[in-house]
Design a protein around this motif. Structure first.
Motif, PDB file in Angstrom:
ATOM      1  N   TYR A  48       0.837  -1.215   0.000  1.00 49.89           N
ATOM      2  CA  TYR A  48       0.000   0.000   0.000  1.00 49.89           C
ATOM      3  C   TYR A  48       0.869   1.261   0.000  1.00 49.89           C
ATOM      4  CZ  TYR A  48      -3.176  -3.685   1.566  1.00 49.89           C
ATOM      5  OH  TYR A  48      -3.881  -4.855   1.678  1.00 49.89           O
ATOM      6  N   ARG A  51      -0.673   4.726   0.759  1.00 49.73           N
ATOM      7  CA  ARG A  51      -1.195   5.075   2.093  1.00 49.73           C
ATOM      8  C   ARG A  51      -0.113   5.818   2.875  1.00 49.73           C
ATOM      9  NH1 ARG A  51      -6.661   4.281   1.742  1.00 49.73           N
ATOM     10  NH2 ARG A  51      -7.132   2.234   0.855  1.00 49.73           N
ATOM     11  N   ARG A 104     -10.111  -5.448  -2.196  1.00 50.03           N
ATOM     12  CA  ARG A 104      -8.859  -4.764  -1.874  1.00 50.03           C
ATOM     13  C   ARG A 104      -8.962  -3.880  -0.633  1.00 50.03           C
ATOM     14  NH1 ARG A 104      -3.773  -3.230  -3.445  1.00 50.03           N
ATOM     15  NH2 ARG A 104      -3.285  -1.030  -3.220  1.00 50.03           N
ATOM     16  N   LEU A 105     -10.027  -3.083  -0.569  1.00 55.97           N
ATOM     17  CA  LEU A 105     -10.175  -2.146   0.547  1.00 55.97           C
ATOM     18  C   LEU A 105     -10.471  -2.872   1.861  1.00 55.97           C
ATOM     19  CD1 LEU A 105      -9.985   0.912   0.712  1.00 55.97           C
ATOM     20  CD2 LEU A 105     -12.480   1.007   0.524  1.00 55.97           C
ATOM     21  N   GLU A 106     -11.391  -3.845   1.798  1.00 60.27           N
ATOM     22  CA  GLU A 106     -11.748  -4.599   3.004  1.00 60.27           C
ATOM     23  C   GLU A 106     -10.554  -5.410   3.493  1.00 60.27           C
ATOM     24  OE1 GLU A 106     -13.534  -4.651   0.217  1.00 60.27           O
ATOM     25  OE2 GLU A 106     -15.694  -4.554   0.654  1.00 60.27           O
ATOM     26  N   PHE A 108      -7.454  -4.634   3.152  1.00 59.29           N
ATOM     27  CA  PHE A 108      -6.519  -3.692   3.788  1.00 59.29           C
ATOM     28  C   PHE A 108      -6.897  -3.517   5.266  1.00 59.29           C
ATOM     29  CE2 PHE A 108      -5.620   1.049   4.430  1.00 59.29           C
ATOM     30  CZ  PHE A 108      -4.291   0.856   4.756  1.00 59.29           C
ATOM     31  N   MET A 109      -8.181  -3.272   5.512  1.00 64.32           N
ATOM     32  CA  MET A 109      -8.635  -3.104   6.894  1.00 64.32           C
ATOM     33  C   MET A 109      -8.435  -4.399   7.684  1.00 64.32           C
ATOM     34  SD  MET A 109     -12.244  -1.819   8.524  1.00 64.32           S
ATOM     35  CE  MET A 109     -13.183  -3.311   8.230  1.00 64.32           C
ATOM     36  N   TYR A 163      -8.554   5.453   7.978  1.00 67.13           N
ATOM     37  CA  TYR A 163      -9.183   5.238   6.668  1.00 67.13           C
ATOM     38  C   TYR A 163     -10.614   4.723   6.739  1.00 67.13           C
ATOM     39  CZ  TYR A 163      -4.318   5.588   5.278  1.00 67.13           C
ATOM     40  OH  TYR A 163      -3.028   6.029   5.091  1.00 67.13           O
ATOM     41  N   PHE A 164     -11.028   4.180   7.899  1.00 68.97           N
ATOM     42  CA  PHE A 164     -12.341   3.559   7.976  1.00 68.97           C
ATOM     43  C   PHE A 164     -13.124   4.104   9.175  1.00 68.97           C
ATOM     44  CE2 PHE A 164      -9.331   0.582   6.062  1.00 68.97           C
ATOM     45  CZ  PHE A 164      -9.953   0.332   4.840  1.00 68.97           C
TER      46      PHE A 164
END
Ligand SMILES: [Fe+2]
Ligand SMILES: [Fe+2]
Length: 194
Positions: A48, A51, A104-106, A108-109, A163-164
């Motif tokens: 990432y 980020r 991809r986003l989930e 990452f979390m 980010y979340f």
């Protein structure tokens, strides 16, 4: 400020007994875990690179883990213990990674939250080791590690919160804590960090 969630199932007496009964083997595994923790922090940087908000802290964490590796290795050297020749699969980490979201986003979390849970378990176990040790210098070393891993447990949640949404992060983190409880209880008891 406390950002992580506590693990749900404490490590067993059988586990700490196994560690204390074969501390040399525990050190070999522990060294590997520190080296892998450093690599994990750097793998976020590699995966990432956009980020940028969390990169300095990831690098700092990787350096700290590498320092832990260096310290454990020095201790091993002083005792004439070698690093393990072949590194077995970490079934515990594998069981958790398998449950990550694929988006991809989930993902990452999820990976940030798994990192927090791993660090929190590491802190819990290092505290148990510190409490069980008789050698004062070793006790201090494991106490230092416990404090450091507990801090890492917070850092990875802080990164996720950058980010979340807070509610989403904590719902998912609570779910990961449940998954971790299952994974740790499924493990064979060995003189190893997990
Ligand atoms: Fe560490
Ligand atoms: Fe750590």
């Amino acid at each position: 400020m406390k950002l992580n969630l506590d693990i749900a199932v404490p490590s067993s007496q059988a586990w700490i007994d196994a560690v204390m009964a074969d501390f040399d083997s525990f050190l070999q595994d522990h060294a590997d875990c520190e080296r892998k923790a450093s690599a994990m922090a750097m793998s976020f940087v590699a995966k990432y690179p956009d980020r940028t908000e969390i990169i300095p802290e990831l690098i700092e964490t990787a350096v700290e883990e590498l320092e832990h590796f260096q310290q454990v290795y020095k201790l091993m050297e002083s005792k004439g213990i070698k690093l393990q020749h072949s590194i077995g699969e970490d079934l515990y980490v594998k069981a958790l990674i398998k449950k990550c979201h694929s988006g991809r986003l989930e993902r990452f979390m999820d990976r940030l939250l798994i990192a927090s849970v791993l660090e929190t378990r590491g802190a819990e176990r290092f505290k148990m080791v510190a409490d069980a040790l008789e050698d004062q210098e070793l006790r201090e070393f494991y106490k230092m590690l416990w404090i450091s891993e507990a801090k890492h447990g917070h850092i990875f949640v802080k990164m996720a919160l950058q980010y979340f949404d807070e509610k989403i992060v904590y719902n998912r983190l609570a779910w990961w804590i449940e998954q971790e409880s299952e994974a740790i209880q499924n493990l064979e008891i060995r003189p190893a960090l997990h």
